[in-house]
Scaffold this motif. Sequence first.
Motif, PDB file in Angstrom:
ATOM      1  N   VAL A  52       0.839  -1.243  -0.038  1.00  0.00           N
ATOM      2  CA  VAL A  52       0.088   0.080   0.120  1.00  0.00           C
ATOM      3  C   VAL A  52       1.009   1.153   0.144  1.00  0.00           C
ATOM      4  O   VAL A  52       2.107   1.243   0.291  1.00  0.00           O
ATOM      5  CB  VAL A  52      -0.803   0.125   1.175  1.00  0.00           C
ATOM      6  CG1 VAL A  52      -1.799  -0.968   1.317  1.00  0.00           C
ATOM      7  CG2 VAL A  52      -0.111  -0.130   2.474  1.00  0.00           C
ATOM      8  N   LYS A  53       0.297   2.360  -0.387  1.00  0.00           N
ATOM      9  CA  LYS A  53       0.920   3.669  -0.502  1.00  0.00           C
ATOM     10  C   LYS A  53       1.376   4.323   1.057  1.00  0.00           C
ATOM     11  O   LYS A  53       2.128   5.204   0.900  1.00  0.00           O
ATOM     12  CB  LYS A  53       0.339   4.431  -1.339  1.00  0.00           C
ATOM     13  CG  LYS A  53       0.086   4.177  -2.821  1.00  0.00           C
ATOM     14  CD  LYS A  53       0.966   4.636  -3.545  1.00  0.00           C
ATOM     15  CE  LYS A  53       0.624   4.115  -5.093  1.00  0.00           C
ATOM     16  NZ  LYS A  53       2.003   3.714  -5.815  1.00  0.00           N
ATOM     17  N   SER A  54       0.374   3.874   2.009  1.00  0.00           N
ATOM     18  CA  SER A  54       0.614   4.763   2.923  1.00  0.00           C
ATOM     19  C   SER A  54       0.437   3.839   4.403  1.00  0.00           C
ATOM     20  O   SER A  54      -0.459   2.442   4.384  1.00  0.00           O
ATOM     21  CB  SER A  54      -0.264   5.804   3.122  1.00  0.00           C
ATOM     22  OG  SER A  54      -1.575   5.375   3.240  1.00  0.00           O
ATOM     23  N   GLU A  55       0.764   3.994   5.519  1.00  0.00           N
ATOM     24  CA  GLU A  55       0.418   3.442   6.659  1.00  0.00           C
ATOM     25  C   GLU A  55      -1.071   3.555   6.963  1.00  0.00           C
ATOM     26  O   GLU A  55      -1.899   2.427   7.596  1.00  0.00           O
ATOM     27  CB  GLU A  55       0.927   3.798   7.866  1.00  0.00           C
ATOM     28  CG  GLU A  55       0.780   3.279   9.380  1.00  0.00           C
ATOM     29  CD  GLU A  55       1.504   3.853  10.356  1.00  0.00           C
ATOM     30  OE1 GLU A  55       0.925   4.628  11.016  1.00  0.00           O
ATOM     31  OE2 GLU A  55       2.689   3.429  10.632  1.00  0.00           O
ATOM     32  N   GLU A  56      -1.668   4.488   6.838  1.00  0.00           N
ATOM     33  CA  GLU A  56      -3.142   4.925   6.890  1.00  0.00           C
ATOM     34  C   GLU A  56      -3.996   3.902   6.116  1.00  0.00           C
ATOM     35  O   GLU A  56      -4.997   3.270   6.637  1.00  0.00           O
ATOM     36  CB  GLU A  56      -3.646   6.286   6.450  1.00  0.00           C
ATOM     37  CG  GLU A  56      -5.011   6.466   6.530  1.00  0.00           C
ATOM     38  CD  GLU A  56      -5.541   7.963   6.272  1.00  0.00           C
ATOM     39  OE1 GLU A  56      -6.506   8.118   6.141  1.00  0.00           O
ATOM     40  OE2 GLU A  56      -4.617   8.685   5.887  1.00  0.00           O
ATOM     41  N   ARG A  57      -3.634   3.499   4.863  1.00  0.00           N
ATOM     42  CA  ARG A  57      -4.305   2.480   4.059  1.00  0.00           C
ATOM     43  C   ARG A  57      -3.910   1.109   4.760  1.00  0.00           C
ATOM     44  O   ARG A  57      -5.000   0.231   4.972  1.00  0.00           O
ATOM     45  CB  ARG A  57      -3.775   2.538   2.671  1.00  0.00           C
ATOM     46  CG  ARG A  57      -4.413   1.427   1.723  1.00  0.00           C
ATOM     47  CD  ARG A  57      -5.704   1.643   1.468  1.00  0.00           C
ATOM     48  NE  ARG A  57      -6.532   0.636   0.639  1.00  0.00           N
ATOM     49  CZ  ARG A  57      -7.699   0.017   0.911  1.00  0.00           C
ATOM     50  NH1 ARG A  57      -8.429   0.399   2.046  1.00  0.00           N
ATOM     51  NH2 ARG A  57      -7.937  -0.768  -0.004  1.00  0.00           N
ATOM     52  N   ALA A  58      -2.825   0.815   5.292  1.00  0.00           N
ATOM     53  CA  ALA A  58      -2.616  -0.655   6.022  1.00  0.00           C
ATOM     54  C   ALA A  58      -3.551  -0.509   7.144  1.00  0.00           C
ATOM     55  O   ALA A  58      -4.030  -1.755   7.400  1.00  0.00           O
ATOM     56  CB  ALA A  58      -1.003  -0.581   6.285  1.00  0.00           C
ATOM     57  N   LEU A  59      -3.851   0.412   7.917  1.00  0.00           N
ATOM     58  CA  LEU A  59      -4.445   0.387   9.245  1.00  0.00           C
ATOM     59  C   LEU A  59      -6.071   0.204   8.572  1.00  0.00           C
ATOM     60  O   LEU A  59      -6.828  -0.438   9.410  1.00  0.00           O
ATOM     61  CB  LEU A  59      -4.323   1.600   9.916  1.00  0.00           C
ATOM     62  CG  LEU A  59      -2.867   1.871  10.323  1.00  0.00           C
ATOM     63  CD1 LEU A  59      -2.763   3.268  11.106  1.00  0.00           C
ATOM     64  CD2 LEU A  59      -2.674   0.659  11.236  1.00  0.00           C
ATOM     65  N   GLU A  60      -6.505   1.003   7.619  1.00  0.00           N
ATOM     66  CA  GLU A  60      -7.637   0.704   7.247  1.00  0.00           C
ATOM     67  C   GLU A  60      -8.115  -0.917   6.672  1.00  0.00           C
ATOM     68  O   GLU A  60      -9.177  -1.478   7.255  1.00  0.00           O
ATOM     69  CB  GLU A  60      -8.160   1.587   5.707  1.00  0.00           C
ATOM     70  CG  GLU A  60      -8.108   3.083   6.154  1.00  0.00           C
ATOM     71  CD  GLU A  60      -8.148   3.815   4.765  1.00  0.00           C
ATOM     72  OE1 GLU A  60      -8.133   3.023   3.889  1.00  0.00           O
ATOM     73  OE2 GLU A  60      -8.269   4.893   4.885  1.00  0.00           O
ATOM     74  N   ALA A  62      -6.386  -3.454   8.055  1.00  0.00           N
ATOM     75  CA  ALA A  62      -6.392  -4.173   9.091  1.00  0.00           C
ATOM     76  C   ALA A  62      -7.661  -3.879   9.934  1.00  0.00           C
ATOM     77  O   ALA A  62      -8.223  -4.945  10.577  1.00  0.00           O
ATOM     78  CB  ALA A  62      -5.275  -3.830  10.131  1.00  0.00           C
ATOM     79  N   ALA A  63      -8.362  -2.883   9.990  1.00  0.00           N
ATOM     80  CA  ALA A  63      -9.583  -2.528  10.706  1.00  0.00           C
ATOM     81  C   ALA A  63     -10.728  -3.332  10.064  1.00  0.00           C
ATOM     82  O   ALA A  63     -11.536  -3.992  10.631  1.00  0.00           O
ATOM     83  CB  ALA A  63     -10.118  -1.202  10.829  1.00  0.00           C
ATOM     84  N   ARG A  64     -10.637  -3.537   8.529  1.00  0.00           N
ATOM     85  CA  ARG A  64     -11.626  -4.380   7.847  1.00  0.00           C
ATOM     86  C   ARG A  64     -11.414  -5.927   8.483  1.00  0.00           C
ATOM     87  O   ARG A  64     -12.479  -6.630   8.490  1.00  0.00           O
ATOM     88  CB  ARG A  64     -11.640  -4.212   6.530  1.00  0.00           C
ATOM     89  CG  ARG A  64     -12.081  -2.988   6.096  1.00  0.00           C
ATOM     90  CD  ARG A  64     -12.043  -2.838   4.430  1.00  0.00           C
ATOM     91  NE  ARG A  64     -12.448  -3.942   3.615  1.00  0.00           N
ATOM     92  CZ  ARG A  64     -12.270  -4.163   2.333  1.00  0.00           C
ATOM     93  NH1 ARG A  64     -11.321  -3.065   1.877  1.00  0.00           N
ATOM     94  NH2 ARG A  64     -12.614  -5.298   1.703  1.00  0.00           N
ATOM     95  N   ALA A  65     -10.160  -6.378   8.527  1.00  0.00           N
ATOM     96  CA  ALA A  65      -9.909  -7.656   8.880  1.00  0.00           C
ATOM     97  C   ALA A  65     -10.242  -7.977  10.427  1.00  0.00           C
ATOM     98  O   ALA A  65     -10.860  -9.034  10.785  1.00  0.00           O
ATOM     99  CB  ALA A  65      -8.508  -7.987   8.731  1.00  0.00           C
ATOM    100  N   SER A  66     -10.287  -7.030  11.388  1.00  0.00           N
ATOM    101  CA  SER A  66     -10.560  -7.004  12.477  1.00  0.00           C
ATOM    102  C   SER A  66     -12.167  -7.224  12.654  1.00  0.00           C
ATOM    103  O   SER A  66     -12.561  -7.865  13.595  1.00  0.00           O
ATOM    104  CB  SER A  66     -10.136  -5.734  13.212  1.00  0.00           C
ATOM    105  OG  SER A  66     -10.700  -5.791  14.556  1.00  0.00           O
ATOM    106  N   ALA A  67     -12.971  -6.703  11.713  1.00  0.00           N
ATOM    107  CA  ALA A  67     -14.415  -6.718  11.825  1.00  0.00           C
ATOM    108  C   ALA A  67     -14.985  -7.784  10.978  1.00  0.00           C
ATOM    109  O   ALA A  67     -16.182  -8.065  11.027  1.00  0.00           O
ATOM    110  CB  ALA A  67     -15.093  -5.405  11.120  1.00  0.00           C
TER     111      ALA A  67
END
Length: 92
Positions: A52-60, A62-67
């Motif tokens: 991904v281009k940014s940490e923010e996208r990686a965190l998005e 990860a949040a989808r995976a968590s849900a």
Amino acid sequence: MSFAAAGEWVDGQGLGGPAQVKTVRAGSNGRPRVTDGPAAADVLAGYWVVDVKSEERALEIAARASACPGPGGEPGSDPVEVHPIAAEPTTA
């Protein structure tokens, strides 16, 4: 658009459960010291590698995976760790 369709997906695998884990430490005699089971209470269930281009996208992502749904089909809130892949050292 999914992260796979966006070309961000690199790899991912589910891993065997705790009953299949072996923990290995270096033995004093140079041979591996192997015990059954994980070294800690937390167990790594699998991994995803994304580009991904940014940490923010990686965190998005990860949040989808968590849900993702867990037992009983209810959305979970399981912890997802995000680790950058270490850059290879440059050669001179």
